[in-house]
Enzyme design. Structure first.
Site, PDB file in Angstrom:
ATOM      1  N   LYS A 160      -9.422   7.043 -13.800  1.00 27.00           N
ATOM      2  CA  LYS A 160      -8.507   6.059 -13.253  1.00 27.00           C
ATOM      3  C   LYS A 160      -7.266   5.806 -14.106  1.00 27.00           C
ATOM      4  O   LYS A 160      -7.912   5.577 -15.028  1.00 27.00           O
ATOM      5  CB  LYS A 160      -9.534   4.797 -13.080  1.00 27.00           C
ATOM      6  CG  LYS A 160      -8.964   4.059 -11.444  1.00 27.00           C
ATOM      7  CD  LYS A 160      -8.894   4.500 -10.347  1.00 27.00           C
ATOM      8  CE  LYS A 160      -8.236   3.891  -9.016  1.00 27.00           C
ATOM      9  NZ  LYS A 160      -8.409   4.207  -7.993  1.00 27.00           N
ATOM     10  N   TYR A 172      -2.550  -4.788   3.976  1.00 33.33           N
ATOM     11  CA  TYR A 172      -1.498  -4.440   4.499  1.00 33.33           C
ATOM     12  C   TYR A 172      -1.211  -3.481   4.269  1.00 33.33           C
ATOM     13  O   TYR A 172       0.524  -3.108   3.671  1.00 33.33           O
ATOM     14  CB  TYR A 172      -0.632  -4.879   5.863  1.00 33.33           C
ATOM     15  CG  TYR A 172      -0.765  -4.399   7.506  1.00 33.33           C
ATOM     16  CD1 TYR A 172      -1.887  -4.300   8.192  1.00 33.33           C
ATOM     17  CD2 TYR A 172       0.524  -4.165   7.351  1.00 33.33           C
ATOM     18  CE1 TYR A 172      -1.615  -3.607   9.592  1.00 33.33           C
ATOM     19  CE2 TYR A 172       1.377  -3.765   8.458  1.00 33.33           C
ATOM     20  CZ  TYR A 172      -0.292  -3.373   9.546  1.00 33.33           C
ATOM     21  OH  TYR A 172       0.342  -3.534  10.872  1.00 33.33           O
ATOM     22  N   GLY A 173      -1.633  -2.227   2.946  1.00 30.83           N
ATOM     23  CA  GLY A 173      -0.877  -1.446   2.073  1.00 30.83           C
ATOM     24  C   GLY A 173      -1.334  -0.261   2.921  1.00 30.83           C
ATOM     25  O   GLY A 173      -1.219   0.023   4.163  1.00 30.83           O
ATOM     26  N   ASN A 174      -0.904   0.913   2.042  1.00 34.26           N
ATOM     27  CA  ASN A 174      -0.980   2.190   2.684  1.00 34.26           C
ATOM     28  C   ASN A 174      -2.336   2.361   3.444  1.00 34.26           C
ATOM     29  O   ASN A 174      -2.380   2.977   4.865  1.00 34.26           O
ATOM     30  CB  ASN A 174      -1.252   3.442   1.063  1.00 34.26           C
ATOM     31  CG  ASN A 174      -1.822   4.166   2.263  1.00 34.26           C
ATOM     32  OD1 ASN A 174      -2.985   5.206   2.246  1.00 34.26           O
ATOM     33  ND2 ASN A 174      -0.727   5.745   2.059  1.00 34.26           N
ATOM     34  N   ALA A 175      -3.113   1.994   2.685  1.00 28.70           N
ATOM     35  CA  ALA A 175      -4.960   2.204   3.272  1.00 28.70           C
ATOM     36  C   ALA A 175      -5.151   1.233   4.997  1.00 28.70           C
ATOM     37  O   ALA A 175      -5.252   1.649   6.374  1.00 28.70           O
ATOM     38  CB  ALA A 175      -6.218   1.938   2.552  1.00 28.70           C
TER      39      ALA A 175
HETATM   40  N1  GLU Z   1      -6.397   6.066  -5.350  1.00 28.88           N
HETATM   41  C1  GLU Z   1      -7.778   6.705  -4.687  1.00 28.88           C
HETATM   42  C2  GLU Z   1      -8.469   6.120  -4.568  1.00 28.88           C
HETATM   43  O1  GLU Z   1      -9.417   5.487  -5.115  1.00 28.88           O
HETATM   44  C3  GLU Z   1      -7.334   8.692  -4.616  1.00 28.88           C
HETATM   45  C4  GLU Z   1      -7.369   9.272  -5.851  1.00 28.88           C
HETATM   46  C5  GLU Z   1      -7.046  10.338  -5.882  1.00 28.88           C
HETATM   47  O2  GLU Z   1      -6.810  11.024  -4.957  1.00 28.88           O
HETATM   48  O3  GLU Z   1      -7.821  10.666  -7.049  1.00 28.88           O
HETATM   49  O4  GLU Z   1      -9.324   7.003  -3.733  1.00 28.88           O
END
Ligand code: GLU
Length: 416
Positions: A106, A219-222
């Site tokens: 991350k 209310y973002g992408n997810a």
């Molecule tokens: N950021 C997203 C997660 O927390 C996707 C991570 C990715 O696609 O590598 O799962």
């Protein structure tokens, strides 16, 4: 005693519980308890007014026994190294629970992206990649979007990397725009994967979701895609949604397309015609069939867990529920679909994106959906069977499945 809300301590405590049940050998437990590598760096950016601002960036590579590290990059004013460590641990368990050949990583930058001009944002994104370029790559570590990062930012980062290494390597990063090697179906993948596991959960719980109610926190992408797909795929009636500025409720249901358009035009869901205002806290406590916590960490804590009335809490956010809250929800019969299972659709389609980039041949969206459904359904079944066999809640069960797989890879490599 006040509750410990440090996300990394929480991730470690969750692992500790699983390690005990799995009777992990002490060295293995110690190895899985911390990131294998982490990078801290400074990113100077010449701002539009001519002064130079120094941003702090992180990339954490938690564990790559099962494959290259994988995980998003967040741009957030509250970012801390411990948050990034926790999120990288959860990525490790996430890729393991959906059984894709990747590890966990991350990244993050402490910044407020809403205050940056497009040029400043591009400079920050390129500066971030310049700092991590030597540590990433499709066989080492593959970043992706997360909170406040998007396909355009991925495109800038990919370009910076390719300029540095001198060849095309689109698989260095996922969540790219379609025109630059992104995958069909990546945009709504996190929410879609979550909706597939809600469908499976309802099946084992014997709940018919058609016409039942739901609420979406964040209310973002997810969150926006959860609203749309909960309606489209599950036939749920979404009665309340919220963003960082507050929420709205209408018992007759909020139509996804209009609500999403309202947010796009006004910057917030507030003021949507025909809806009343509601706070984020009130939204979480609504008596709905499905709650989708889809924003940030620690929104369901020991303080409010006793008042959560949803039948299913589908965690599209990472880390929305604290361990104390988990115990209360389990006791009260709230069926939790834990984050690293429920929101694994994003990284699963990222993995499909890497596979397509590797042979430069792209799949139709129907194939992405079908393969995502297979992965999510299989992961849900593994967790459900573990929860029933061991008589534990779904989060502990998901840890048991994921940590056993991670530990086995470490063992087979002879690391521990
Ligand atoms: N950021 C997203 C997660 O927390 C996707 C991570 C990715 O696609 O590598 O799962």
């Amino acid at each position: 005693m006040s509750e410990n809300l440090n996300p990394f301590s929480i991730a470690q405590a969750q692992l500790d519980e699983a390690a005990e049940i799995l009777q992990l050998e002490p060295a293995m437990h110690a190895f899985l308890r911390n990131p294998m590598r982490e990078f801290h760096f400074l990113i100077p950016v010449r701002m539009d007014d001519g002064h130079t601002e120094i941003f702090k960036g992180f990339r954490v590579q938690y564990n790559d026994a099962r494959g290259p590290n994988k995980g998003g990059i967040r741009f957030h004013f509250d970012e801390t190294i411990d948050t990034v460590r926790a999120l990288s641990a959860w990525m490790t368990w996430k890729t393991a629970v959906v059984d894709i050949p990747l590890g966990g990583g991350k990244g993050g930058v402490i910044c407020d992206p809403r205050e940056l001009s497009p040029r400043e944002l591009e400079q920050l994104s390129r500066g971030y990649m310049r700092n991590i370029a030597r540590y990433v790559g499709l066989t080492k570590d593959v970043p992706a979007p997360d909170v406040y990062t998007n396909p355009q930012i991925m495109a800038w980062m990919m370009d910076e990397y390719e300029m540095l290494v001198g060849h095309h390597e689109p698989g260095v990063i996922t969540g790219k725009p379609l025109e630059l090697g992104g995958s069909a179906g990546r945009g709504d993948a996190t929410a879609r994967g979550g909706v597939y596991v809600v469908r499976e959960a309802a099946r084992v719980l014997g709940i018919d979701l058609q016409g039942k109610t739901a609420a979406v926190q964040g209310y973002g992408n997810a969150g926006t895609f959860a609203h749309k797909l909960a309606e489209e795929i599950l036939g749920l009636k979404v009665i309340a949604v919220s963003d960082s500025r507050g929420g709205i409720i209408n018992a007759n249901g909020l139509p996804a397309a209009e609500t999403i358009a309202h947010k796009a035009n006004n910057g917030s869901v507030g003021g949507f015609p025909g809806a009343d205002s509601i706070t984020n806290e009130e939204l979480l406590e609504l008596d709905v069939t499905v709650l989708f916590p889809s924003a940030l960490e620690n929104v369901i804590t020991a303080q409010n867990a006793g008042r959560i009335k949803a039948k299913i809490s589908a965690e599209l956010a990472n880390g929305p529920t604290t361990p104390e809250a988990d115990a209360i929800l389990y006791e009260n019969g709230v069926y939790v679909l834990p984050d690293f299972l429920c929101n694994a659709g994003g990284v699963t389609v990222s993995y499909f994106e890497m596979a397509q980039n590797a042979y430069q041949y792209y799949w139709p969206v129907e194939m992405v959906h079908e393969r995502l459904d297979q992965k999510m359904t299989k992961a849900f079944q593994a967790v459900h069977e573990m929860a029933v066999a061991k008589q534990v809640n779904n989060r502990v069960a998901a840890y048991l499945v994921a940590v056993a797989r991670g530990a086995q890879a470490v063992r087979l490599r002879g690391w521990v």
